[in-house]
Design an enzyme around this catalytic site. Structure first.
Site, PDB file in Angstrom:
ATOM      1  N   ASP A  42      -3.950  -7.060  -5.255  1.00 52.65           N
ATOM      2  CA  ASP A  42      -4.949  -7.097  -4.195  1.00 52.65           C
ATOM      3  C   ASP A  42      -4.490  -8.165  -3.210  1.00 52.65           C
ATOM      4  O   ASP A  42      -4.606  -9.372  -3.474  1.00 52.65           O
ATOM      5  CB  ASP A  42      -6.329  -7.435  -4.755  1.00 52.65           C
ATOM      6  CG  ASP A  42      -7.397  -7.376  -3.673  1.00 52.65           C
ATOM      7  OD1 ASP A  42      -7.048  -7.506  -2.475  1.00 52.65           O
ATOM      8  OD2 ASP A  42      -8.569  -7.187  -4.017  1.00 52.65           O
ATOM      9  N   LYS A  49      -7.038  -4.783  13.910  1.00 54.44           N
ATOM     10  CA  LYS A  49      -5.720  -4.276  14.293  1.00 54.44           C
ATOM     11  C   LYS A  49      -5.211  -4.935  15.575  1.00 54.44           C
ATOM     12  O   LYS A  49      -4.008  -5.150  15.737  1.00 54.44           O
ATOM     13  CB  LYS A  49      -5.770  -2.752  14.441  1.00 54.44           C
ATOM     14  CG  LYS A  49      -5.960  -2.012  13.109  1.00 54.44           C
ATOM     15  CD  LYS A  49      -4.772  -2.219  12.171  1.00 54.44           C
ATOM     16  CE  LYS A  49      -4.823  -1.313  10.951  1.00 54.44           C
ATOM     17  NZ  LYS A  49      -3.654  -1.451  10.072  1.00 54.44           N
ATOM     18  N   TYR A  60     -12.659  -2.555  12.754  1.00 56.54           N
ATOM     19  CA  TYR A  60     -11.295  -2.074  12.520  1.00 56.54           C
ATOM     20  C   TYR A  60     -10.424  -2.373  13.754  1.00 56.54           C
ATOM     21  O   TYR A  60      -9.307  -2.899  13.624  1.00 56.54           O
ATOM     22  CB  TYR A  60     -11.332  -0.571  12.231  1.00 56.54           C
ATOM     23  CG  TYR A  60      -9.985   0.090  12.131  1.00 56.54           C
ATOM     24  CD1 TYR A  60      -9.256   0.059  10.940  1.00 56.54           C
ATOM     25  CD2 TYR A  60      -9.422   0.759  13.228  1.00 56.54           C
ATOM     26  CE1 TYR A  60      -8.014   0.685  10.857  1.00 56.54           C
ATOM     27  CE2 TYR A  60      -8.185   1.382  13.145  1.00 56.54           C
ATOM     28  CZ  TYR A  60      -7.483   1.339  11.950  1.00 56.54           C
ATOM     29  OH  TYR A  60      -6.252   1.947  11.862  1.00 56.54           O
ATOM     30  N   GLY A  66       0.824  -1.216   0.000  1.00 52.92           N
ATOM     31  CA  GLY A  66       0.000   0.000   0.000  1.00 52.92           C
ATOM     32  C   GLY A  66       0.849   1.253   0.000  1.00 52.92           C
ATOM     33  O   GLY A  66       0.558   2.218   0.702  1.00 52.92           O
ATOM     34  N   ILE A 106      -3.440  10.441  12.562  1.00 55.90           N
ATOM     35  CA  ILE A 106      -2.517  10.967  11.555  1.00 55.90           C
ATOM     36  C   ILE A 106      -3.316  11.844  10.606  1.00 55.90           C
ATOM     37  O   ILE A 106      -4.341  11.412  10.075  1.00 55.90           O
ATOM     38  CB  ILE A 106      -1.838   9.824  10.766  1.00 55.90           C
ATOM     39  CG1 ILE A 106      -1.131   8.843  11.714  1.00 55.90           C
ATOM     40  CG2 ILE A 106      -0.854  10.396   9.736  1.00 55.90           C
ATOM     41  CD1 ILE A 106      -0.049   9.435  12.601  1.00 55.90           C
ATOM     42  N   SER A 140      -2.350   0.116  14.865  1.00 55.19           N
ATOM     43  CA  SER A 140      -3.103   1.353  15.084  1.00 55.19           C
ATOM     44  C   SER A 140      -3.351   1.539  16.574  1.00 55.19           C
ATOM     45  O   SER A 140      -3.354   0.564  17.339  1.00 55.19           O
ATOM     46  CB  SER A 140      -4.458   1.255  14.369  1.00 55.19           C
ATOM     47  OG  SER A 140      -5.307   2.311  14.750  1.00 55.19           O
ATOM     48  N   ARG A 169       0.321   5.937  -1.565  1.00 60.69           N
ATOM     49  CA  ARG A 169      -0.285   7.160  -1.013  1.00 60.69           C
ATOM     50  C   ARG A 169      -0.011   7.286   0.491  1.00 60.69           C
ATOM     51  O   ARG A 169       0.375   6.340   1.135  1.00 60.69           O
ATOM     52  CB  ARG A 169      -1.798   7.131  -1.217  1.00 60.69           C
ATOM     53  CG  ARG A 169      -2.236   7.008  -2.642  1.00 60.69           C
ATOM     54  CD  ARG A 169      -3.750   6.758  -2.749  1.00 60.69           C
ATOM     55  NE  ARG A 169      -4.488   7.806  -2.093  1.00 60.69           N
ATOM     56  CZ  ARG A 169      -5.366   7.608  -1.109  1.00 60.69           C
ATOM     57  NH1 ARG A 169      -5.624   6.390  -0.681  1.00 60.69           N
ATOM     58  NH2 ARG A 169      -5.985   8.621  -0.552  1.00 60.69           N
ATOM     59  N   ASN A 178       1.817  -2.285   5.409  1.00 58.46           N
ATOM     60  CA  ASN A 178       1.156  -0.997   5.642  1.00 58.46           C
ATOM     61  C   ASN A 178      -0.254  -0.925   5.067  1.00 58.46           C
ATOM     62  O   ASN A 178      -1.097  -0.204   5.592  1.00 58.46           O
ATOM     63  CB  ASN A 178       2.034   0.110   5.022  1.00 58.46           C
ATOM     64  CG  ASN A 178       1.294   1.415   4.878  1.00 58.46           C
ATOM     65  OD1 ASN A 178       1.138   2.167   5.839  1.00 58.46           O
ATOM     66  ND2 ASN A 178       0.785   1.695   3.669  1.00 58.46           N
ATOM     67  N   ALA A 206     -10.818  -4.625  16.028  1.00 63.39           N
ATOM     68  CA  ALA A 206     -10.582  -6.072  16.154  1.00 63.39           C
ATOM     69  C   ALA A 206      -9.507  -6.533  15.167  1.00 63.39           C
ATOM     70  O   ALA A 206      -8.626  -7.336  15.515  1.00 63.39           O
ATOM     71  CB  ALA A 206     -11.881  -6.831  15.909  1.00 63.39           C
TER      72      ALA A 206
HETATM   73  N1  LIG Z   1      -4.283   7.406   8.746  1.00 58.82           N
HETATM   74  C1  LIG Z   1      -4.358   7.225  10.053  1.00 58.82           C
HETATM   75  O1  LIG Z   1      -4.733   8.135  10.821  1.00 58.82           O
HETATM   76  C2  LIG Z   1      -3.964   5.893  10.638  1.00 58.82           C
HETATM   77  C3  LIG Z   1      -4.076   5.737  12.023  1.00 58.82           C
HETATM   78  C4  LIG Z   1      -3.726   4.517  12.565  1.00 58.82           C
HETATM   79  C5  LIG Z   1      -3.279   3.476  11.762  1.00 58.82           C
HETATM   80  N2  LIG Z   1      -3.188   3.671  10.416  1.00 58.82           N
HETATM   81  C6  LIG Z   1      -2.738   2.548   9.602  1.00 58.82           C
HETATM   82  O2  LIG Z   1      -1.596   2.935   8.849  1.00 58.82           O
HETATM   83  C7  LIG Z   1      -1.611   2.293   7.566  1.00 58.82           C
HETATM   84  C8  LIG Z   1      -1.585   3.348   6.470  1.00 58.82           C
HETATM   85  O3  LIG Z   1      -2.617   4.281   6.718  1.00 58.82           O
HETATM   86  P1  LIG Z   1      -3.201   5.220   5.566  1.00 58.82           P
HETATM   87  O4  LIG Z   1      -4.226   6.083   6.183  1.00 58.82           O
HETATM   88  O5  LIG Z   1      -2.057   5.804   4.815  1.00 58.82           O
HETATM   89  O6  LIG Z   1      -3.891   4.031   4.743  1.00 58.82           O
HETATM   90  P2  LIG Z   1      -4.944   4.027   3.594  1.00 58.82           P
HETATM   91  O7  LIG Z   1      -4.735   5.174   2.690  1.00 58.82           O
HETATM   92  O8  LIG Z   1      -6.292   3.824   4.181  1.00 58.82           O
HETATM   93  O9  LIG Z   1      -4.527   2.656   2.885  1.00 58.82           O
HETATM   94  C9  LIG Z   1      -3.207   2.425   2.446  1.00 58.82           C
HETATM   95  C10 LIG Z   1      -3.232   1.701   1.144  1.00 58.82           C
HETATM   96  O10 LIG Z   1      -3.723   0.377   1.320  1.00 58.82           O
HETATM   97  C11 LIG Z   1      -3.993  -0.094   0.028  1.00 58.82           C
HETATM   98  N3  LIG Z   1      -4.962  -1.189   0.080  1.00 58.82           N
HETATM   99  C12 LIG Z   1      -6.219  -1.171   0.567  1.00 58.82           C
HETATM  100  N4  LIG Z   1      -6.806  -2.390   0.384  1.00 58.82           N
HETATM  101  C13 LIG Z   1      -5.882  -3.173  -0.225  1.00 58.82           C
HETATM  102  C14 LIG Z   1      -5.870  -4.512  -0.679  1.00 58.82           C
HETATM  103  N5  LIG Z   1      -6.937  -5.316  -0.547  1.00 58.82           N
HETATM  104  N6  LIG Z   1      -4.753  -4.999  -1.283  1.00 58.82           N
HETATM  105  C15 LIG Z   1      -3.675  -4.202  -1.429  1.00 58.82           C
HETATM  106  N7  LIG Z   1      -3.615  -2.937  -1.018  1.00 58.82           N
HETATM  107  C16 LIG Z   1      -4.708  -2.422  -0.428  1.00 58.82           C
HETATM  108  C17 LIG Z   1      -4.539   1.101  -0.767  1.00 58.82           C
HETATM  109  O11 LIG Z   1      -3.898   1.096  -2.040  1.00 58.82           O
HETATM  110  P3  LIG Z   1      -4.529   1.853  -3.330  1.00 58.82           P
HETATM  111  O12 LIG Z   1      -4.648   3.311  -2.930  1.00 58.82           O
HETATM  112  O13 LIG Z   1      -3.516   1.627  -4.386  1.00 58.82           O
HETATM  113  O14 LIG Z   1      -5.843   1.218  -3.604  1.00 58.82           O
HETATM  114  C18 LIG Z   1      -4.157   2.302   0.100  1.00 58.82           C
HETATM  115  O15 LIG Z   1      -3.518   3.324  -0.617  1.00 58.82           O
HETATM  116  C19 LIG Z   1      -2.888   1.441   7.520  1.00 58.82           C
HETATM  117  O16 LIG Z   1      -2.588   0.118   7.870  1.00 58.82           O
HETATM  118  C20 LIG Z   1      -3.760   2.108   8.571  1.00 58.82           C
HETATM  119  O17 LIG Z   1      -4.716   1.229   9.144  1.00 58.82           O
HETATM  120  C21 LIG Z   1      -3.521   4.846   9.840  1.00 58.82           C
END
Ligand SMILES: NC(=O)c1ccc[n+]([C@@H]2O[C@H](COP(=O)([O-])OP(=O)(O)OC[C@H]3O[C@@H](n4cnc5c(N)ncnc54)[C@H](OP(=O)(O)O)[C@@H]3O)[C@@H](O)[C@H]2O)c1
Length: 237
Positions: free
Chosen positions: A57, A153, A149, A6, A181, A136, A9, A84, A151
């Site tokens: 995927d 994590k 979510y 992932g 974040i 998370s 982005r 990630n 559960a």
């Molecule tokens: N943002 C926050 O505040 C926060 C807080 C706590 C934990 N986290 C964790 O940190 C990590 C990154 O967060 P984020 O907000 O940057 O994440 P995000 O944008 O929600 O997801 C990251 C990437 O995961 C990919 N993805 C989703 N489903 C997928 C699948 N089935 N197979 C392959 N790739 C898949 C997507 O790729 P595409 O865009 O190419 O589809 C997406 O860009 C995640 O694990 C999230 O749970 C984030």
């Protein structure tokens, strides 16, 4: 050589760029963000490292296996995996559908397992291999607005500890648990409330998370089964 799932982005992108700045070659997966993936690949190459983007995927074992094999074959070896890729949504508990439950568990728990299992032979071969899961604050705190979510994590957090024992001594397994974040100043009411409750009085950034991942990817390796909580102290209250 590092594989970031992932990566196209947000946090994944910051992690990939941080690791490249540390001189590591970076393979990363994406699922739908084609344009962002292409752009990141170019930016990584411009930093002077080798880079590779793979569309996958990761909920499917064959796709996870193929992504790992492609990176290991093209970039020559695999030393670090950063799980990630993730899914997030809010839903009242009674409204969580079968499909939402399955998609949450498949993305946040099954996919890291599938990627890690495929990577283990390569990490063993490399010597001192490392797996880093992105969990998370939801693994630590029970948020009623996204129980599925939390559960998923919490499962990944415990998988971190079980894998640390199962894969020792050749491979270390640790986690980074981000708190709130932010990617812009435009926060929802809930996010503003979280930020105001955060002891360090700000939302985290993708760079904050990337720095913690970079540390775990490059530090002295006498560290396994641990979680670095990057939340400004939010989980303490
Ligand atoms: N943002 C926050 O505040 C926060 C807080 C706590 C934990 N986290 C964790 O940190 C990590 C990154 O967060 P984020 O907000 O940057 O994440 P995000 O944008 O929600 O997801 C990251 C990437 O995961 C990919 N993805 C989703 N489903 C997928 C699948 N089935 N197979 C392959 N790739 C898949 C997507 O790729 P595409 O865009 O190419 O589809 C997406 O860009 C995640 O694990 C999230 O749970 C984030």
């Amino acid at each position: 050589m590092v594989l970031v799932t992932g990566g196209a982005r947000r946090i994944g992108r910051a992690v990939a760029l941080d690791l490249a700045r540390r001189g590591l070659n970076v393979g990363f997966t994406y699922r739908t963000s084609d344009a962002e993936a292409l752009r990141l690949e170019q930016e990584l190459l411009a930093l002077g490292v080798r880079a590779m983007a793979i569309r996958a995927d990761l909920r499917h074992a064959s796709a996870a296996q193929a992504a790992v094999e492609a990176v290991a074959a093209t970039l020559g070896r695999l030393d670090v995996v950063v799980n990630n890729a993730g899914r997030y949504e809010t839903a009242a508990f009674e409204d969580i559908s079968d499909g939402q439950w399955d998609a949450m568990l498949a993305t946040n728990l099954t996919a890291p397992f599938l990627v890690s299992r495929a990577a283990v032979p390569h990490l063993r071969k490399a010597g001192q291999g490392r797996i880093i899961h992105i969990t998370s604050i939801g693994a630590l705190r029970a948020f009623p607005t996204h129980a599925h979510y939390c559960a998923s994590k919490a499962g990944l957090a415990h998988l971190t500890r079980a894998m640390a024992r199962a894969l020792a001594p050749e491979i270390s397994v640790n986690a980074v648990a981000p708190g709130l974040i932010a990617f812009s100043d435009d926060l929802s009411d809930w996010e503003q409330k979280m930020r105001d409750r955060t002891p360090l009085q700000r939302a985290g950034t993708a760079a904050d998370v990337a720095e913690a991942v970079g540390f775990l990817a490059t530090c002295n390796p006498f560290l396994t089964g641990q979680t670095l909580v990057v939340d400004g102290g939010l989980s303490l209250i």
